[in-house]
Design an enzyme around this catalytic site. Structure first.
Site, PDB file in Angstrom:
ATOM      1  N   GLY A 120       0.817  -1.213   0.000  1.00 45.40           N
ATOM      2  CA  GLY A 120       0.000   0.000   0.000  1.00 45.40           C
ATOM      3  C   GLY A 120       0.848   1.260   0.000  1.00 45.40           C
ATOM      4  O   GLY A 120       2.068   1.217   0.101  1.00 45.40           O
ATOM      5  N   GLY A 122       2.554   3.592   1.538  1.00 42.67           N
ATOM      6  CA  GLY A 122       3.107   3.783   2.878  1.00 42.67           C
ATOM      7  C   GLY A 122       3.566   5.203   3.117  1.00 42.67           C
ATOM      8  O   GLY A 122       3.721   5.647   4.254  1.00 42.67           O
ATOM      9  N   ARG A 213       3.459  13.813  -7.402  1.00 40.60           N
ATOM     10  CA  ARG A 213       3.433  13.034  -8.637  1.00 40.60           C
ATOM     11  C   ARG A 213       2.075  13.192  -9.310  1.00 40.60           C
ATOM     12  O   ARG A 213       1.067  13.407  -8.636  1.00 40.60           O
ATOM     13  CB  ARG A 213       3.641  11.546  -8.339  1.00 40.60           C
ATOM     14  N   ASP A 290       4.357  -4.406  -7.132  1.00 44.78           N
ATOM     15  CA  ASP A 290       3.712  -3.186  -6.623  1.00 44.78           C
ATOM     16  C   ASP A 290       4.299  -1.947  -7.290  1.00 44.78           C
ATOM     17  O   ASP A 290       3.782  -0.847  -7.102  1.00 44.78           O
ATOM     18  CB  ASP A 290       3.857  -3.082  -5.099  1.00 44.78           C
ATOM     19  N   ASP A 300       7.505   4.793  -9.525  1.00 42.36           N
ATOM     20  CA  ASP A 300       8.300   4.555  -8.319  1.00 42.36           C
ATOM     21  C   ASP A 300       9.794   4.585  -8.598  1.00 42.36           C
ATOM     22  O   ASP A 300      10.462   3.556  -8.713  1.00 42.36           O
ATOM     23  CB  ASP A 300       7.909   3.226  -7.638  1.00 42.36           C
TER      24      ASP A 300
HETATM   25  P1  AMP Z   1       9.139   0.575  -2.649  1.00 42.33           P
HETATM   26  O1  AMP Z   1      10.138  -0.524  -2.639  1.00 42.33           O
HETATM   27  O2  AMP Z   1       9.717   1.955  -2.514  1.00 42.33           O
HETATM   28  O3  AMP Z   1       8.202   0.472  -3.791  1.00 42.33           O
HETATM   29  O4  AMP Z   1       8.281   0.416  -1.318  1.00 42.33           O
HETATM   30  C1  AMP Z   1       7.625  -0.751  -0.950  1.00 42.33           C
HETATM   31  C2  AMP Z   1       6.569  -0.421   0.057  1.00 42.33           C
HETATM   32  O5  AMP Z   1       7.160   0.226   1.186  1.00 42.33           O
HETATM   33  C3  AMP Z   1       5.472   0.494  -0.437  1.00 42.33           C
HETATM   34  O6  AMP Z   1       4.294   0.079   0.152  1.00 42.33           O
HETATM   35  C4  AMP Z   1       5.910   1.839   0.071  1.00 42.33           C
HETATM   36  O7  AMP Z   1       4.839   2.728   0.222  1.00 42.33           O
HETATM   37  C5  AMP Z   1       6.528   1.477   1.410  1.00 42.33           C
HETATM   38  N1  AMP Z   1       7.527   2.451   1.845  1.00 42.33           N
HETATM   39  C6  AMP Z   1       8.731   2.717   1.303  1.00 42.33           C
HETATM   40  N2  AMP Z   1       9.363   3.680   1.997  1.00 42.33           N
HETATM   41  C7  AMP Z   1       8.548   4.054   3.006  1.00 42.33           C
HETATM   42  C8  AMP Z   1       8.615   5.008   4.061  1.00 42.33           C
HETATM   43  N3  AMP Z   1       9.680   5.797   4.244  1.00 42.33           N
HETATM   44  N4  AMP Z   1       7.558   5.090   4.894  1.00 42.33           N
HETATM   45  C9  AMP Z   1       6.490   4.311   4.740  1.00 42.33           C
HETATM   46  N5  AMP Z   1       6.359   3.395   3.792  1.00 42.33           N
HETATM   47  C10 AMP Z   1       7.368   3.263   2.915  1.00 42.33           C
HETATM   48 MG    MG Z   2       6.716   1.267  -4.588  1.00 44.91          MG
END
Ligand code: AMP
Ligand code: MG
Length: 549
Positions: A120, A122, A213, A290, A300
């Site tokens: 989700g 995050g 974005r 995702d 992303d």
């Molecule tokens: P990503 O690998 O950046 O696509 O992130 C994978 C998941 O981790 C996604 O659900 C992001 O929203 C969440 N996420 C990455 N960085 C953060 C952060 N600093 N705080 C909260 N959620 C995060």
């Molecule tokens: Mg992501």
């Protein structure tokens, strides 16, 4: 009892105050899809819902440091009339504009090949969907605007370095003609964010930032996978039908046949996106499901990178250094793997594997045809002729791997050479290779054998060009349209970041300007087209990036 953190309220200001003349919001996603019944902002599993309402966390001192005028225009925002302070308040999440109704989306995903369950948004918060003059919906989303129910163990924030990278690369990709989410703005928050960049116990405070974005939709493969994984067929169908009705309405009213046609279209657009990445030497770095947009857009921007030395095994992502799952050359295969996971998520609705498997085949068909077309365009050939060009392109990829060869410079240099056959025949191997010497990172390491192979390939190329009878100027012009001169080289982004962290934001705007016309010569800007300097070879941020952002 259910909300641990009471939702704060934000003031709304009027559209017009921001130069949004006559633009309005129409939040279809909120209106048509099921909402999380819980409204408190605390971390949890969210079942039976596509999103949770959540407000951005206020920040102390928002400051606008860069924006994209093209994206502002796209959403009907006149930056010349814009009060930049108010703009920074809105696009840092401190203030809402009338009609904004913030929420985070629920999705899951396969991370590095394993099902990771609920992920989700995050740290992403959607502000709403703007309708522009052309009646197009554009979703505005803040990245780094504070925790959401999907933040798991993280803080919901983003640091300046990763935000500069997302901002610049989104726009650079767009100007290269590559499908991508866009970036409207880059705002410093005034907050400090603690990050352990290499997960080695050396955490430090970094400036916080937020990128806004913009895309027609931020829906990912994982947005469907989450419902399939939870055996929630009812909401899976709602999410699928909604997506088809909004962004794929040309396919017709949702039905089993339309679901299959939709998968086929997603396969095609995803193949086209990856072909573009391969064309320009872009490595996404984290192709988890995702991070795959349903629109076939690059989404992303994390530990991505641009090829310097041509290398199929290269990945900028230190987290992936051992497996190299997401290396440059693996991207086409991984995209297909991800599509297969997406197809699996449609099984509960389609009920048969055969039509889904057949639809998946359109990926390889599109990719193979597109690959030949892309390479022939990169080489300035009229048409791909398998009898000669399978060998020519296959050998080219071998030649590019022989010694560290800058991909971007190689193709621009190839466009410049004279292919007039008689004069080329008289040239020695040394003379043939001379114009290329600046594209090699370690020319002293070119062995006599490499030398013979490279010049042999160039001779073969010259002979092949002769069969098309295309004048060199025309060939050069055509090649330069698909082979950029200016890409967001890893070390350039890092220099812009180093300066920004020291309070000088000028290089962000300067790079954005150069990257607006990546294929043009742009006299005076040549320094941005140079190969990576030696100091950047092993420097953090230039060649090694982690997921910490
Ligand atoms: P990503 O690998 O950046 O696509 O992130 C994978 C998941 O981790 C996604 O659900 C992001 O929203 C969440 N996420 C990455 N960085 C953060 C952060 N600093 N705080 C909260 N959620 C995060
Ligand atoms: Mg992501």
């Amino acid at each position: 009892m259910n909300s641990q953190v009471p939702p704060h309220t934000l003031d709304s200001i009027n559209f017009d105050e921001l130069g949004f003349d006559g633009v309005r919001f129409d939040n279809r996603f909120l209106r048509e899809l099921p909402a999380d019944q819980e409204t408190g902002n605390f971390r949890r599993q969210v079942e039976g819902a596509c999103y949770s309402k959540v407000l951005p966390t206020p920040v102390s001192n928002p400051q606008l440091i860069a924006y994209s005028k093209e994206v502002a225009e796209l959403i009907g925002l006149d930056m010349t009339k814009c009060d930049q302070e108010k703009f920074a308040q809105v696009f840092s999440g401190n203030q809402l504009i009338e009609g904004m109704d913030p929420y985070s989306m629920c999705y899951g995903g396969h991370q590095f090949g394993n099902w990771a369950g609920q992920l989700g948004d995050g740290r992403a918060i959607n502000l709403g969907e703007v309708i522009n003059e052309k009646n197009e919906h554009w979703c505005l989303q803040l990245k780094g605007a504070g925790p959401t129910p999907y933040s798991r163990s993280a803080d919901g924030l983003a640091v300046l370095r990763s935000s500069v990278r997302e901002f610049l690369c989104s726009e650079a990709m767009y100007h290269l003609g590559i499908p991508t989410t866009r970036a409207l703005s880059l705002v410093l928050t005034g907050e400090e964010v603690l990050r352990d960049m290499f997960y080695d116990g050396n955490a430090k405070h970094e400036p916080g930032a937020i990128v806004c974005r913009v895309s027609r939709s931020f829906t990912r493969f994982g947005s469907f996978q989450i419902f399939a994984a939870r055996n929630d067929e009812e909401n899976l169908k709602k999410m699928v039908d909604y997506t088809i009705n909004t962004d794929f309405s040309h396919l017709g009213k949702p039905s089993v046949d339309v679901y299959v046609n939709w998968l086929e279209e997603v396969c095609r657009t995803t193949a086209e996106m990856v072909l573009h990445w391969m064309r320009v030497g872009f490595v996404h770095g984290v192709m988890n499901t995702d991070n795959m947009s349903i629109l076939g857009e690059t989404i992303d921007y994390g530990p991505y990178g641009w090829l310097e030395g041509y290398d199929h095994h290269w990945t900028p992502n230190t987290t992936d250094a051992s497996g190299r799952r997401y290396s440059f050359g693996n991207q086409p295969k991984i995209a297909l793997w991800n599509l297969a996971q997406f197809a699996n998520a449609l099984m509960p609705l389609v009920k048969e594997t055969k039509p889904l498997e057949k639809a998946l085949e359109s990926y390889s068909r599109t990719f193979e045809k597109g690959w030949q077309k892309m390479l022939s365009q990169k080489l300035g050939l009229d048409q791909f002729q398998p009898e000669t060009d399978d060998d020519l392109t296959g050998e080219l990829l071998e030649v590019l791997h022989l010694t560290e060869t800058d991909m971007t410079l190689f193709y621009r240099t190839l466009a410049e050479i004279k292919t007039d056959l008689e004069s080329a025949i008289d040239l020695s191997d040394e003379e043939i290779l001379k114009p290329f010497m600046h594209v090699y990172y370690q020319p002293e390491k070119i062995t006599p054998d490499d030398h013979t192979k490279i010049s042999g390939w160039i001779r073969k190329y010259i002979n092949r060009i002769a069969t098309d009878k295309k004048p060199d100027e025309i060939r050069r012009e055509q090649m330069n349209l698909v082979n950029p001169k200016y890409v967001l080289r890893n070390y350039l982004a890092q220099q812009a970041i180093d300066k920004a962290e020291a309070g000088d934001f000028s290089m962000i705007t300067e790079l954005l300007d150069v990257l607006r016309n990546p294929c043009d010569e742009q006299p005076g800007k040549e320094k941005f087209a140079e190969k990576r300097p030696e100091w950047a070879r092993n420097k953090a941020g230039c060649s090694m990036l982690s997921c910490s952002s």
